[in-house]
Design a protein around this motif. Structure first.
Motif, PDB file in Angstrom:
ATOM      1  N   THR A 111       0.833  -1.204   0.000  1.00 41.40           N
ATOM      2  CA  THR A 111       0.000   0.000   0.000  1.00 41.40           C
ATOM      3  C   THR A 111       0.866   1.252   0.000  1.00 41.40           C
ATOM      4  OG1 THR A 111      -1.753  -1.167   1.177  1.00 41.40           O
ATOM      5  CG2 THR A 111      -1.810   1.227   1.255  1.00 41.40           C
ATOM      6  N   GLN A 112       1.931   1.242   0.781  1.00 42.53           N
ATOM      7  CA  GLN A 112       2.834   2.389   0.832  1.00 42.53           C
ATOM      8  C   GLN A 112       3.491   2.615  -0.521  1.00 42.53           C
ATOM      9  OE1 GLN A 112       6.104   2.000   3.568  1.00 42.53           O
ATOM     10  NE2 GLN A 112       6.575   4.178   3.521  1.00 42.53           N
ATOM     11  N   LEU A 113       3.901   1.545  -1.185  1.00 42.64           N
ATOM     12  CA  LEU A 113       4.509   1.668  -2.503  1.00 42.64           C
ATOM     13  C   LEU A 113       3.512   2.233  -3.513  1.00 42.64           C
ATOM     14  CD1 LEU A 113       6.874   1.195  -4.449  1.00 42.64           C
ATOM     15  CD2 LEU A 113       6.004  -1.139  -4.770  1.00 42.64           C
ATOM     16  N   GLN A 114       2.279   1.759  -3.456  1.00 38.69           N
ATOM     17  CA  GLN A 114       1.253   2.276  -4.371  1.00 38.69           C
ATOM     18  C   GLN A 114       1.005   3.763  -4.128  1.00 38.69           C
ATOM     19  OE1 GLN A 114      -2.019  -0.348  -3.507  1.00 38.69           O
ATOM     20  NE2 GLN A 114      -1.433  -1.837  -5.079  1.00 38.69           N
ATOM     21  N   GLN A 115       1.016   4.190  -2.877  1.00 34.86           N
ATOM     22  CA  GLN A 115       0.833   5.599  -2.564  1.00 34.86           C
ATOM     23  C   GLN A 115       2.006   6.430  -3.071  1.00 34.86           C
ATOM     24  OE1 GLN A 115       0.144   5.676   1.678  1.00 34.86           O
ATOM     25  NE2 GLN A 115      -2.061   5.384   1.428  1.00 34.86           N
ATOM     26  N   GLN A 116       3.221   5.913  -2.951  1.00 37.74           N
ATOM     27  CA  GLN A 116       4.395   6.629  -3.437  1.00 37.74           C
ATOM     28  C   GLN A 116       4.348   6.778  -4.956  1.00 37.74           C
ATOM     29  OE1 GLN A 116       7.603   4.300  -1.823  1.00 37.74           O
ATOM     30  NE2 GLN A 116       7.649   5.424   0.113  1.00 37.74           N
ATOM     31  N   VAL A 117       3.935   5.728  -5.643  1.00 36.36           N
ATOM     32  CA  VAL A 117       3.825   5.784  -7.095  1.00 36.36           C
ATOM     33  C   VAL A 117       2.741   6.781  -7.494  1.00 36.36           C
ATOM     34  CG1 VAL A 117       3.174   4.463  -9.147  1.00 36.36           C
ATOM     35  CG2 VAL A 117       4.769   3.499  -7.500  1.00 36.36           C
ATOM     36  N   SER A 118       1.609   6.740  -6.818  1.00 40.42           N
ATOM     37  CA  SER A 118       0.518   7.673  -7.111  1.00 40.42           C
ATOM     38  C   SER A 118       0.955   9.116  -6.885  1.00 40.42           C
ATOM     39  CB  SER A 118      -0.699   7.362  -6.246  1.00 40.42           C
ATOM     40  OG  SER A 118      -1.224   6.104  -6.562  1.00 40.42           O
ATOM     41  N   THR A 119       1.694   9.356  -5.825  1.00 38.32           N
ATOM     42  CA  THR A 119       2.184  10.698  -5.533  1.00 38.32           C
ATOM     43  C   THR A 119       3.170  11.157  -6.607  1.00 38.32           C
ATOM     44  OG1 THR A 119       1.905  10.322  -3.172  1.00 38.32           O
ATOM     45  CG2 THR A 119       3.351  12.130  -3.809  1.00 38.32           C
ATOM     46  N   ALA A 120       4.037  10.279  -7.051  1.00 37.19           N
ATOM     47  CA  ALA A 120       4.998  10.629  -8.100  1.00 37.19           C
ATOM     48  C   ALA A 120       4.288  10.955  -9.415  1.00 37.19           C
ATOM     49  CB  ALA A 120       5.996   9.492  -8.304  1.00 37.19           C
ATOM     50  N   VAL A 121       3.266  10.186  -9.750  1.00 37.85           N
ATOM     51  CA  VAL A 121       2.506  10.448 -10.976  1.00 37.85           C
ATOM     52  C   VAL A 121       1.778  11.781 -10.861  1.00 37.85           C
ATOM     53  CG1 VAL A 121       0.542   9.651 -12.359  1.00 37.85           C
ATOM     54  CG2 VAL A 121       2.291   8.034 -11.625  1.00 37.85           C
ATOM     55  N   LEU A 122       1.200  12.059  -9.703  1.00 38.85           N
ATOM     56  CA  LEU A 122       0.506  13.329  -9.484  1.00 38.85           C
ATOM     57  C   LEU A 122       1.465  14.502  -9.604  1.00 38.85           C
ATOM     58  CD1 LEU A 122      -1.997  14.977  -8.672  1.00 38.85           C
ATOM     59  CD2 LEU A 122      -1.384  14.539  -6.282  1.00 38.85           C
ATOM     60  N   LYS A 123       2.645  14.396  -9.005  1.00 38.53           N
ATOM     61  CA  LYS A 123       3.637  15.472  -9.097  1.00 38.53           C
ATOM     62  C   LYS A 123       4.047  15.701 -10.541  1.00 38.53           C
ATOM     63  CE  LYS A 123       5.734  15.163  -4.514  1.00 38.53           C
ATOM     64  NZ  LYS A 123       6.964  14.888  -3.759  1.00 38.53           N
ATOM     65  N   SER A 124       4.226  14.633 -11.280  1.00 32.66           N
ATOM     66  CA  SER A 124       4.594  14.746 -12.691  1.00 32.66           C
ATOM     67  C   SER A 124       3.500  15.460 -13.480  1.00 32.66           C
ATOM     68  CB  SER A 124       4.856  13.366 -13.274  1.00 32.66           C
ATOM     69  OG  SER A 124       5.136  13.448 -14.645  1.00 32.66           O
ATOM     70  N   ALA A 125       2.255  15.089 -13.233  1.00 34.85           N
ATOM     71  CA  ALA A 125       1.132  15.720 -13.925  1.00 34.85           C
ATOM     72  C   ALA A 125       1.040  17.202 -13.573  1.00 34.85           C
ATOM     73  CB  ALA A 125      -0.167  15.014 -13.579  1.00 34.85           C
ATOM     74  N   LEU A 126       1.261  17.535 -12.307  1.00 34.85           N
ATOM     75  CA  LEU A 126       1.222  18.939 -11.896  1.00 34.85           C
ATOM     76  C   LEU A 126       2.360  19.739 -12.526  1.00 34.85           C
ATOM     77  CD1 LEU A 126       0.244  18.617  -8.121  1.00 34.85           C
ATOM     78  CD2 LEU A 126      -1.181  19.423 -10.003  1.00 34.85           C
ATOM     79  N   ASN A 127       3.531  19.137 -12.631  1.00 34.16           N
ATOM     80  CA  ASN A 127       4.654  19.827 -13.271  1.00 34.16           C
ATOM     81  C   ASN A 127       4.373  20.084 -14.750  1.00 34.16           C
ATOM     82  OD1 ASN A 127       6.148  19.961 -10.921  1.00 34.16           O
ATOM     83  ND2 ASN A 127       7.267  18.080 -11.327  1.00 34.16           N
ATOM     84  N   ILE A 128       3.758  19.116 -15.421  1.00 35.43           N
ATOM     85  CA  ILE A 128       3.407  19.287 -16.837  1.00 35.43           C
ATOM     86  C   ILE A 128       2.383  20.405 -16.985  1.00 35.43           C
ATOM     87  CG2 ILE A 128       2.235  18.181 -18.790  1.00 35.43           C
ATOM     88  CD1 ILE A 128       3.610  15.547 -17.877  1.00 35.43           C
ATOM     89  N   GLN A 129       1.381  20.431 -16.110  1.00 32.84           N
ATOM     90  CA  GLN A 129       0.371  21.487 -16.163  1.00 32.84           C
ATOM     91  C   GLN A 129       0.992  22.852 -15.887  1.00 32.84           C
ATOM     92  OE1 GLN A 129      -2.797  20.419 -13.491  1.00 32.84           O
ATOM     93  NE2 GLN A 129      -3.786  19.103 -15.006  1.00 32.84           N
ATOM     94  N   ALA A 130       1.903  22.923 -14.941  1.00 35.19           N
ATOM     95  CA  ALA A 130       2.558  24.194 -14.624  1.00 35.19           C
ATOM     96  C   ALA A 130       3.374  24.690 -15.812  1.00 35.19           C
ATOM     97  CB  ALA A 130       3.448  24.041 -13.393  1.00 35.19           C
ATOM     98  N   ALA A 131       4.073  23.784 -16.469  1.00 34.62           N
ATOM     99  CA  ALA A 131       4.857  24.168 -17.641  1.00 34.62           C
ATOM    100  C   ALA A 131       3.947  24.633 -18.776  1.00 34.62           C
ATOM    101  CB  ALA A 131       5.722  22.999 -18.104  1.00 34.62           C
ATOM    102  N   SER A 132       2.832  23.952 -18.961  1.00 32.78           N
ATOM    103  CA  SER A 132       1.885  24.348 -19.998  1.00 32.78           C
ATOM    104  C   SER A 132       1.287  25.720 -19.698  1.00 32.78           C
ATOM    105  CB  SER A 132       0.766  23.326 -20.133  1.00 32.78           C
ATOM    106  OG  SER A 132       1.276  22.088 -20.532  1.00 32.78           O
ATOM    107  N   ALA A 133       0.925  25.953 -18.447  1.00 34.82           N
ATOM    108  CA  ALA A 133       0.361  27.248 -18.058  1.00 34.82           C
ATOM    109  C   ALA A 133       1.391  28.361 -18.254  1.00 34.82           C
ATOM    110  CB  ALA A 133      -0.119  27.204 -16.613  1.00 34.82           C
ATOM    111  N   ALA A 134       2.630  28.102 -17.884  1.00 33.63           N
ATOM    112  CA  ALA A 134       3.684  29.114 -18.066  1.00 33.63           C
ATOM    113  C   ALA A 134       3.892  29.415 -19.545  1.00 33.63           C
ATOM    114  CB  ALA A 134       4.980  28.629 -17.429  1.00 33.63           C
TER     115      ALA A 134
END
Length: 66
Positions: free
Chosen positions: A18-41
């Motif tokens: 469960t902890q590993l799945q949460q870490q993977v989910s968090t990493a994917v979310l951070k990646s998606a947020l970084n892509i959105q931030a770059a697109s917005a900029a």
């Protein structure tokens, strides 16, 4: 190994998974947020700068834009 020990080991393994799945989910979310931030900029940089008014009574006293 008795049944209590087996249950503890099984629970610990489940928690690790469960902890590993949460870490993977968090990493994917951070990646998606970084892509959105770059697109917005990029979109903000693509906007043309407004032309300042140089004559008349409207827009010549205060130099601001959003």
């Amino acid at each position: 190994m008795d049944s209590l020990s087996a249950a503890i080991v099984s629970t610990a393994q489940g928690l690790q998974q469960t902890q590993l799945q949460q870490q993977v989910s968090t990493a994917v979310l951070k990646s998606a947020l970084n892509i959105q931030a770059a697109s917005a900029a990029a979109l903000i940089q693509a906007l043309p700068q407004p032309q300042l008014a140089s004559s008349g009574t409207l827009g010549t006293l205060v130099n601001t834009y959003a």
